[in-house]
Design a protein around this motif. Structure first.
Motif, mmCIF file in Angstrom:
data_model
loop_
_atom_site.group_PDB
_atom_site.id
_atom_site.type_symbol
_atom_site.label_atom_id
_atom_site.label_comp_id
_atom_site.label_asym_id
_atom_site.label_seq_id
_atom_site.Cartn_x
_atom_site.Cartn_y
_atom_site.Cartn_z
ATOM 1 N N ALA A 1 15.205 14.740 0.313
ATOM 2 C CA ALA A 1 16.059 14.849 -0.444
ATOM 3 C C ALA A 1 16.220 13.812 -1.473
ATOM 4 O O ALA A 1 16.669 13.853 -2.600
ATOM 5 C CB ALA A 1 17.262 15.263 0.074
ATOM 6 N N ALA A 2 16.207 12.530 -0.836
ATOM 7 C CA ALA A 2 16.473 11.272 -1.687
ATOM 8 C C ALA A 2 15.371 11.290 -2.720
ATOM 9 O O ALA A 2 15.417 10.958 -3.811
ATOM 10 C CB ALA A 2 16.159 9.916 -0.945
ATOM 11 N N TRP A 3 14.320 11.437 -2.276
ATOM 12 C CA TRP A 3 12.874 11.433 -3.238
ATOM 13 C C TRP A 3 12.973 12.654 -4.390
ATOM 14 O O TRP A 3 12.961 12.149 -5.431
ATOM 15 C CB TRP A 3 11.444 11.610 -2.406
ATOM 16 N N HIS A 4 13.412 13.748 -3.993
ATOM 17 C CA HIS A 4 13.696 14.615 -4.893
ATOM 18 C C HIS A 4 14.721 14.570 -5.895
ATOM 19 O O HIS A 4 14.396 14.706 -6.959
ATOM 20 C CB HIS A 4 13.981 16.198 -4.117
ATOM 21 N N THR A 5 15.675 13.620 -5.691
ATOM 22 C CA THR A 5 16.671 13.284 -6.649
ATOM 23 C C THR A 5 16.317 12.115 -7.265
ATOM 24 O O THR A 5 16.457 12.123 -8.666
ATOM 25 C CB THR A 5 17.989 12.772 -5.682
ATOM 26 N N LEU A 6 15.258 11.371 -6.763
ATOM 27 C CA LEU A 6 14.975 10.117 -7.541
ATOM 28 C C LEU A 6 13.849 10.147 -8.274
ATOM 29 O O LEU A 6 13.458 9.193 -9.136
ATOM 30 C CB LEU A 6 15.142 8.835 -6.329
ATOM 31 N N ARG A 7 12.953 11.028 -7.670
ATOM 32 C CA ARG A 7 11.626 10.940 -8.529
ATOM 33 C C ARG A 7 11.682 11.278 -9.961
ATOM 34 O O ARG A 7 12.553 11.770 -10.640
ATOM 35 C CB ARG A 7 10.761 12.070 -7.775
ATOM 36 N N PRO A 8 10.682 10.748 -10.500
ATOM 37 C CA PRO A 8 10.757 10.749 -12.270
ATOM 38 C C PRO A 8 10.466 12.318 -12.472
ATOM 39 O O PRO A 8 10.030 13.068 -11.834
ATOM 40 C CB PRO A 8 9.630 9.883 -12.496
ATOM 41 N N ASP A 9 10.583 12.832 -13.828
ATOM 42 C CA ASP A 9 10.547 14.015 -14.272
ATOM 43 C C ASP A 9 9.044 14.274 -14.331
ATOM 44 O O ASP A 9 8.082 13.282 -14.782
ATOM 45 C CB ASP A 9 10.882 14.199 -15.782
ATOM 46 N N PRO A 10 8.475 15.329 -13.797
ATOM 47 C CA PRO A 10 7.011 15.375 -13.811
ATOM 48 C C PRO A 10 6.424 15.524 -15.389
ATOM 49 O O PRO A 10 7.384 15.960 -16.267
ATOM 50 C CB PRO A 10 6.824 17.009 -13.268
ATOM 51 N N GLY B 1 0.680 -1.109 0.108
ATOM 52 C CA GLY B 1 -0.149 0.160 -0.190
ATOM 53 C C GLY B 1 0.840 1.224 -0.012
ATOM 54 O O GLY B 1 0.307 2.292 0.126
ATOM 55 N N LEU B 2 2.078 1.333 0.092
ATOM 56 C CA LEU B 2 2.658 2.441 -0.038
ATOM 57 C C LEU B 2 3.369 2.827 -1.254
ATOM 58 O O LEU B 2 3.322 2.095 -2.360
ATOM 59 C CB LEU B 2 4.174 2.052 0.765
ATOM 60 N N SER B 3 3.146 4.283 -1.503
ATOM 61 C CA SER B 3 3.593 4.722 -2.757
ATOM 62 C C SER B 3 5.024 4.732 -2.981
ATOM 63 O O SER B 3 5.652 4.413 -1.925
ATOM 64 C CB SER B 3 3.093 6.278 -3.056
ATOM 65 N N LEU B 4 5.583 5.019 -4.226
ATOM 66 C CA LEU B 4 6.884 4.929 -4.486
ATOM 67 C C LEU B 4 7.515 6.027 -3.530
ATOM 68 O O LEU B 4 8.831 5.837 -2.773
ATOM 69 C CB LEU B 4 7.203 5.078 -5.922
ATOM 70 N N GLU B 5 7.128 7.152 -3.469
ATOM 71 C CA GLU B 5 7.442 8.238 -2.628
ATOM 72 C C GLU B 5 7.517 7.854 -1.349
ATOM 73 O O GLU B 5 8.624 8.104 -0.656
ATOM 74 C CB GLU B 5 6.740 9.670 -2.855
ATOM 75 N N GLU B 6 6.562 7.110 -0.637
ATOM 76 C CA GLU B 6 6.442 6.647 0.722
ATOM 77 C C GLU B 6 7.501 5.671 0.959
ATOM 78 O O GLU B 6 8.116 5.801 2.180
ATOM 79 C CB GLU B 6 5.054 6.383 0.945
ATOM 80 N N THR B 7 7.626 4.964 0.118
ATOM 81 C CA THR B 7 8.778 3.525 -0.009
ATOM 82 C C THR B 7 10.206 4.277 0.101
ATOM 83 O O THR B 7 11.010 3.892 1.059
ATOM 84 C CB THR B 7 8.515 2.681 -0.954
ATOM 85 N N VAL B 8 10.363 5.203 -0.664
ATOM 86 C CA VAL B 8 11.816 5.959 -0.790
ATOM 87 C C VAL B 8 12.167 6.682 0.651
ATOM 88 O O VAL B 8 13.022 6.315 1.252
ATOM 89 C CB VAL B 8 11.892 6.686 -1.847
ATOM 90 N N LYS B 9 11.289 7.344 1.072
ATOM 91 C CA LYS B 9 11.261 8.092 2.176
ATOM 92 C C LYS B 9 11.441 7.253 3.388
ATOM 93 O O LYS B 9 12.171 7.402 4.583
ATOM 94 C CB LYS B 9 10.320 9.159 2.465
ATOM 95 N N GLY B 10 10.664 6.107 3.444
ATOM 96 C CA GLY B 10 10.655 5.140 4.565
ATOM 97 C C GLY B 10 11.792 4.281 4.687
ATOM 98 O O GLY B 10 12.222 4.073 5.667
ATOM 99 N N ILE C 1 11.004 -1.196 -11.081
ATOM 100 C CA ILE C 1 10.579 0.250 -11.078
ATOM 101 C C ILE C 1 11.541 1.127 -12.119
ATOM 102 O O ILE C 1 10.867 1.872 -12.763
ATOM 103 C CB ILE C 1 10.899 0.803 -9.657
ATOM 104 N N ILE C 2 12.741 0.710 -12.115
ATOM 105 C CA ILE C 2 13.740 1.337 -12.938
ATOM 106 C C ILE C 2 13.268 1.095 -14.437
ATOM 107 O O ILE C 2 13.083 1.812 -15.375
ATOM 108 C CB ILE C 2 15.125 1.028 -12.758
ATOM 109 N N ASN C 3 12.752 -0.388 -14.733
ATOM 110 C CA ASN C 3 12.445 -0.643 -15.929
ATOM 111 C C ASN C 3 11.236 -0.179 -16.342
ATOM 112 O O ASN C 3 10.966 0.156 -17.505
ATOM 113 C CB ASN C 3 12.316 -2.172 -16.166
ATOM 114 N N ALA C 4 10.409 0.103 -15.511
ATOM 115 C CA ALA C 4 8.927 0.715 -15.869
ATOM 116 C C ALA C 4 9.133 2.378 -16.075
ATOM 117 O O ALA C 4 8.271 3.141 -16.269
ATOM 118 C CB ALA C 4 7.928 0.347 -14.850
ATOM 119 N N ARG C 5 10.238 2.937 -15.831
ATOM 120 C CA ARG C 5 10.585 4.086 -15.784
ATOM 121 C C ARG C 5 9.886 5.119 -14.914
ATOM 122 O O ARG C 5 9.441 6.219 -15.121
ATOM 123 C CB ARG C 5 10.492 4.741 -17.330
#
Length: 206
Positions: A197-206, A87-96, A149-153
């Motif tokens: 900061a980690a999510w800001h670096t790893l998040r996909p381009d908007p 149930g965690l989003s990608l952003e929540e998992t990275v921050k977690g 996640i990388i493969n799915a971009r």
């Protein structure tokens, strides 16, 4: 049934004795240093017999490696919990992941410092470098989670070698500095800021 309980009890007791020996070694390595610590020092502090010490660990070098593995495996379990939380989003998992990484070191400062310093120690560096490339390394587990996640971009595109440093590198550097002083600070804010900061670096381009 009694035999099964007896065998189970013996295994539990053996595991506990091994853990006591490891924790005694950690305390001595932190206070006296690895070189100055002897197996007899560890035996005395742990209260274990000589036979018990050498039953679990062939020598001090093997004990030192086991202690490193203990820390790394425990940290890996903490991170796996986050990666396996439904149930965690990608952003929540990275921050977690960043939050769990920092929390483990805060909860285990002596062991954490030992793990961080292991790759620069003469007696462990070669083995640690080999283990860091093995399939059970923390980075390998995180990369296995990241791969689809990388493969799915769904995450910013970087060379594979950069994902772990970008995810944990700033936190590791903070922890390396904090472990020297162990000062009282607001770790909740630290976790939030480094996770952001980690999510800001790893998040996909908007």
């Amino acid at each position: 049934m009694i035999m099964v309980e007896s065998t189970s009890y013996r295994r539990e007791t053996t595991a506990m004795r091994r853990q006591v020996i490891l924790m005694a070694a950690l305390k001595l390595f932190a206070t006296k240093g690895y070189t100055e610590t002897t197996m007899e020092d560890i035996r005395q502090l742990s209260g274990a017999s000589t036979g018990s010490i050498y039953h679990h660990f062939e020598n001090k070098e093997k004990l030192a490696l086991a202690l490193y593995l203990e820390g790394r495996q425990d940290l890996n379990v903490r991170l796996q919990i986050v990666m396996n939380t439904p149930g965690l989003s990608l952003e929540e998992t990275v921050k977690g992941l960043v939050s769990a990484y920092i929390a483990w070191f805060v909860d285990n400062p002596d062991l954490g410092q030992y793990v961080i310093q292991a790759d620069s120690t003469e007696y462990l560096s070669a083995q640690v470098r080999f283990l860091q490339q093995s399939s059970d390394a923390v980075s390998q587990h995180v990369m296995a989670w990241l791969r689809p996640i990388i493969n799915a971009r769904h995450i910013a595109p970087y060379p594979d070698q950069l994902y772990i440093p970008l995810l944990f590198g700033p936190s590791r550097e903070f922890l390396r500095r904090w472990l020297r002083s162990r000062q009282d600070i607001d770790f909740h804010q630290i976790q939030q800021e480094l996770g952001r900061a980690a999510w800001h670096t790893l998040r996909p381009d908007p």
